[in-house]
Write a protein that holds these residues in place. Sequence first.
Motif, mmCIF file in Angstrom:
data_model
loop_
_atom_site.group_PDB
_atom_site.id
_atom_site.type_symbol
_atom_site.label_atom_id
_atom_site.label_comp_id
_atom_site.label_asym_id
_atom_site.label_seq_id
_atom_site.Cartn_x
_atom_site.Cartn_y
_atom_site.Cartn_z
ATOM 1 N N LEU A 70 0.808 -1.221 0.000
ATOM 2 C CA LEU A 70 0.000 0.000 0.000
ATOM 3 C C LEU A 70 0.841 1.271 0.000
ATOM 4 O O LEU A 70 0.293 2.368 0.049
ATOM 5 C CB LEU A 70 -0.940 0.005 1.212
ATOM 6 C CG LEU A 70 -1.976 -1.118 1.261
ATOM 7 C CD1 LEU A 70 -2.829 -1.002 2.517
ATOM 8 C CD2 LEU A 70 -2.846 -1.103 0.005
ATOM 9 N N ARG A 112 -2.100 7.013 -0.608
ATOM 10 C CA ARG A 112 -3.517 6.873 -0.937
ATOM 11 C C ARG A 112 -4.111 8.202 -1.415
ATOM 12 O O ARG A 112 -4.972 8.233 -2.298
ATOM 13 C CB ARG A 112 -4.266 6.372 0.294
ATOM 14 C CG ARG A 112 -5.725 6.030 0.078
ATOM 15 C CD ARG A 112 -6.219 5.211 1.247
ATOM 16 N NE ARG A 112 -6.219 5.938 2.501
ATOM 17 C CZ ARG A 112 -6.025 5.375 3.693
ATOM 18 N NH1 ARG A 112 -5.775 4.081 3.788
ATOM 19 N NH2 ARG A 112 -6.073 6.095 4.795
ATOM 20 N N THR A 239 -2.331 -4.319 7.545
ATOM 21 C CA THR A 239 -2.985 -3.068 7.896
ATOM 22 C C THR A 239 -3.579 -3.178 9.294
ATOM 23 O O THR A 239 -3.830 -4.285 9.787
ATOM 24 C CB THR A 239 -4.115 -2.707 6.913
ATOM 25 O OG1 THR A 239 -5.130 -3.716 6.967
ATOM 26 C CG2 THR A 239 -3.586 -2.582 5.492
#
Length: 313
Positions: A70, A112, A239
């Motif tokens: 990520l 993100r 996460t």
Amino acid sequence: MGATGETTATTGTRPAPGQGLTWSLRGRGPEDVPVLGDPGPPGGHPAGPATGRGVRVCVVDSGVERDHPLVGEPAASWVVVKDAESGEITVEPTTTGDTCGHGTACAGIIRRTAPECEIHSVRVLGERFSGTGDILMAGLRWAVEQRFDVVNLSLSTTRTRFAQELHSLADSAYFARTVIVASAHNTPVESFPWRFASVISVGSHQEDDPALHLYNPEPPVEFFGPGQNVTVPWLGGRTIRTTGNSFATPYVAGLCARLLSAHPRMTAFQLKNALYLSAANVRHEPSAEHPPRPSDPPRPSTAAGDTRDDSED
């Protein structure tokens, strides 16, 4: 004390525009100080595609895990090292990644929000979130000297002996067009550098909308970002869900990267204004030129309720 009255002096070659200390423009006109400006994004929202491309963001924190799905590979990573005998502090390249997960979480939120920005890492925290003020100072100063576009600092110090030096460093960054986005402390205590006007200070809100920021009409905290029960990258490629101002700050840092990718000539004060204009709670007085819009009424809160703030900044 410096005098402010008129003096005469013989000077050498006049410095080029933008060079040296300029206290006045005697003998110089507008043509001598040309500025190629940016009108800024309309309504505070980036004009055109804004993904962070071309913007260098430095995360001053606990490091960034290498190859987290990520986050991706950081463009470069450094660590601040203090020699145990001499006390000398240096900044050195490193491949050790993250020591506790905090920096990876911040980098993931930036990724993100501004997926094409260039993320760099400076590690100033060790295991168990341990760190010292002088290490933090050295890492932040180094990041400012490298002239990164945005520096994410989800950390602060309560040590007042560092306040003056931090204030000077924050001002230097501001004038050099390096934007420091700094996290407010999670508890109502005096800490730095988020209290300085030359940084963009961030706390967290409890709205459910993960793409919403608010302006605070009663600073010193200027903006609120999503930082309650947010899902963030963590060590081991996994996460977690966590809470804290630490995780609202990189969201605002990512917004800054997006704005700069579409408007690269924007200054720090223009960025603040853009964040103000685009905040969800800022409403503009209707006029004949700007009639009311459906979105003008205040947005009702969608907060899920109070949550415990369990992260340490």
